[in-house]
Design a protein around this motif. Structure first.
Motif, short mmCIF file in Angstrom:
data_model
loop_
_atom_site.label_atom_id
_atom_site.label_comp_id
_atom_site.label_asym_id
_atom_site.label_seq_id
_atom_site.Cartn_x
_atom_site.Cartn_y
_atom_site.Cartn_z
N SER A 158 0.85 -1.18 0.00
CA SER A 158 0.00 0.00 0.00
C SER A 158 0.88 1.23 0.00
O SER A 158 2.01 1.21 0.49
N ARG A 159 0.36 2.32 -0.55
CA ARG A 159 1.10 3.58 -0.51
C ARG A 159 0.83 4.34 0.78
O ARG A 159 1.40 5.39 1.01
N PHE A 160 -0.08 3.81 1.63
CA PHE A 160 -0.47 4.50 2.86
C PHE A 160 -0.17 3.63 4.08
O PHE A 160 -0.66 2.50 4.17
N VAL A 161 0.57 4.19 5.03
CA VAL A 161 0.91 3.45 6.24
C VAL A 161 -0.33 3.12 7.06
O VAL A 161 -0.45 2.03 7.63
N TYR A 162 -1.30 4.05 7.11
CA TYR A 162 -2.48 3.81 7.94
C TYR A 162 -3.30 2.62 7.45
O TYR A 162 -4.03 1.98 8.23
N VAL A 163 -3.19 2.28 6.16
CA VAL A 163 -3.89 1.11 5.64
C VAL A 163 -3.31 -0.16 6.27
O VAL A 163 -4.05 -1.07 6.65
N CYS A 164 -2.00 -0.20 6.41
CA CYS A 164 -1.34 -1.35 7.05
C CYS A 164 -1.82 -1.49 8.49
O CYS A 164 -2.05 -2.59 8.98
N ASP A 165 -1.97 -0.35 9.17
CA ASP A 165 -2.47 -0.36 10.55
C ASP A 165 -3.91 -0.86 10.60
O ASP A 165 -4.28 -1.68 11.43
N ASP A 166 -4.75 -0.35 9.69
CA ASP A 166 -6.15 -0.76 9.65
C ASP A 166 -6.31 -2.25 9.37
O ASP A 166 -7.26 -2.89 9.83
N MET A 167 -5.37 -2.79 8.59
CA MET A 167 -5.43 -4.20 8.23
C MET A 167 -4.78 -5.10 9.29
O MET A 167 -4.77 -6.32 9.16
N GLY A 168 -4.23 -4.48 10.33
CA GLY A 168 -3.62 -5.27 11.41
C GLY A 168 -2.31 -5.92 11.03
O GLY A 168 -2.00 -7.02 11.51
N ALA A 169 -1.53 -5.26 10.19
CA ALA A 169 -0.25 -5.83 9.76
C ALA A 169 0.68 -6.02 10.96
O ALA A 169 0.85 -5.13 11.77
N GLU A 170 1.28 -7.20 11.05
CA GLU A 170 2.19 -7.50 12.16
C GLU A 170 3.55 -6.83 11.96
O GLU A 170 4.19 -6.41 12.92
N LYS A 171 3.98 -6.74 10.72
CA LYS A 171 5.27 -6.09 10.40
C LYS A 171 5.07 -5.15 9.22
O LYS A 171 4.35 -5.48 8.28
#
Length: 243
Positions: free
Chosen positions: A98-111
């Motif tokens: 993703s080009r957006f860090v907050y998307v990774c947070d919303d998706m619950g990315a572990e790393k």
């Protein structure tokens, strides 16, 4: 980068399957389901989205699978698609870009791994390769070429667009391109996105003929990531008397 990840995972046999699904700005759940199913050799008999999701989930849990969700713009409801995650993921591992860090947070990315722009040396080497620039560093023309490369800001998509547009062109074209890029970036208030847009605009304006520009314009009318049939472009071009 994703292609290299896929290649390495296959070569090292880390998973039974490596599956890539393109999500894009306006995700289509059925299309994502179909793309994953095709890679797994799975055929849906169910008509409902929930039925397809159940079948897909069962298939993904049975093997060691690396599922790559590419170009995610907003939170994707994995459960609705049939992608197992969390405690019940089985052997399914998920990598998303993703080009957006907050998307990774919303998706619950572990790393999270941040990919920065290229440094000056990497950017210049890529630009030289794409533009076919010789190593004659003594000329003013070489300095202009290097200045154009620097205006791309280390962004690979901008570097490729500008370098390919100017490859084989004479000094006047390079001087003009440098002026365009400098003026556009001074006016820019949107940062990276605007910088990329201006680089693509320069590439578009550098196309050899108006017909090529019209074909490009036709392509832009299709949805994102659409597989555009060449025959359609020809029909529309003739119908609109563009060529």
């Amino acid at each position: 980068m994703i292609k290299e990840v896929t290649k390495s995972a296959n070569e090292e046999q880390l998973f039974d399957e490596v599956v890539i699904a393109l999500v894009s700005q306006s995700p289509d759940e059925k299309k994502i389901q179909a793309e994953i199913a095709d890679k797994l050799g799975l055929r849906f008999e169910e008509e409902s989205a929930s039925g397809r999701a159940d079948r897909l989930r069962g298939s993904l849990q049975r093997k060691r699978i690396l599922l790559i969700l590419d170009d995610v713009w907003k939170r994707l409801e994995l459960n609705d698609i049939g992608i197992p995650y969390g405690d019940g993921h089985g052997g399914c591992n998920i990598l998303l870009t993703s080009r957006f860090v907050y998307v990774c947070d919303d998706m619950g990315a572990e790393k999270k791994f941040t990919v920065e722009a290229l440094d000056k040396e990497e950017a210049w080497n890529l630009f030289k390769e794409m533009a076919g620039i010789s190593n004659d560093t003594s000329t003013e023309f070489y300095s202009t070429q290097k200045a154009v490369a620097e205006e791309c800001g280390g962004l690979p998509v901008a570097i490729k667009a500008v370098a390919r547009a100017l490859k084989g062109k004479g000094e006047p074209s390079w001087d003009s391109a440098l002026g365009q890029l400098q003026r556009s970036i001074i006016k820019s208030i949107r940062g990276v996105e605007d910088q990329i847009f201006k680089s693509l605009e320069l590439s578009y304006n550098s196309l050899d003929c108006k017909e090529a520009q019209k074909v490009f314009s036709f392509c832009s009318l299709y949805p994102e990531d659409f597989d555009i049939p060449t025959e359609d472009l020809v029909r529309y071009g003739i119908g609109l008397e563009s060529f």
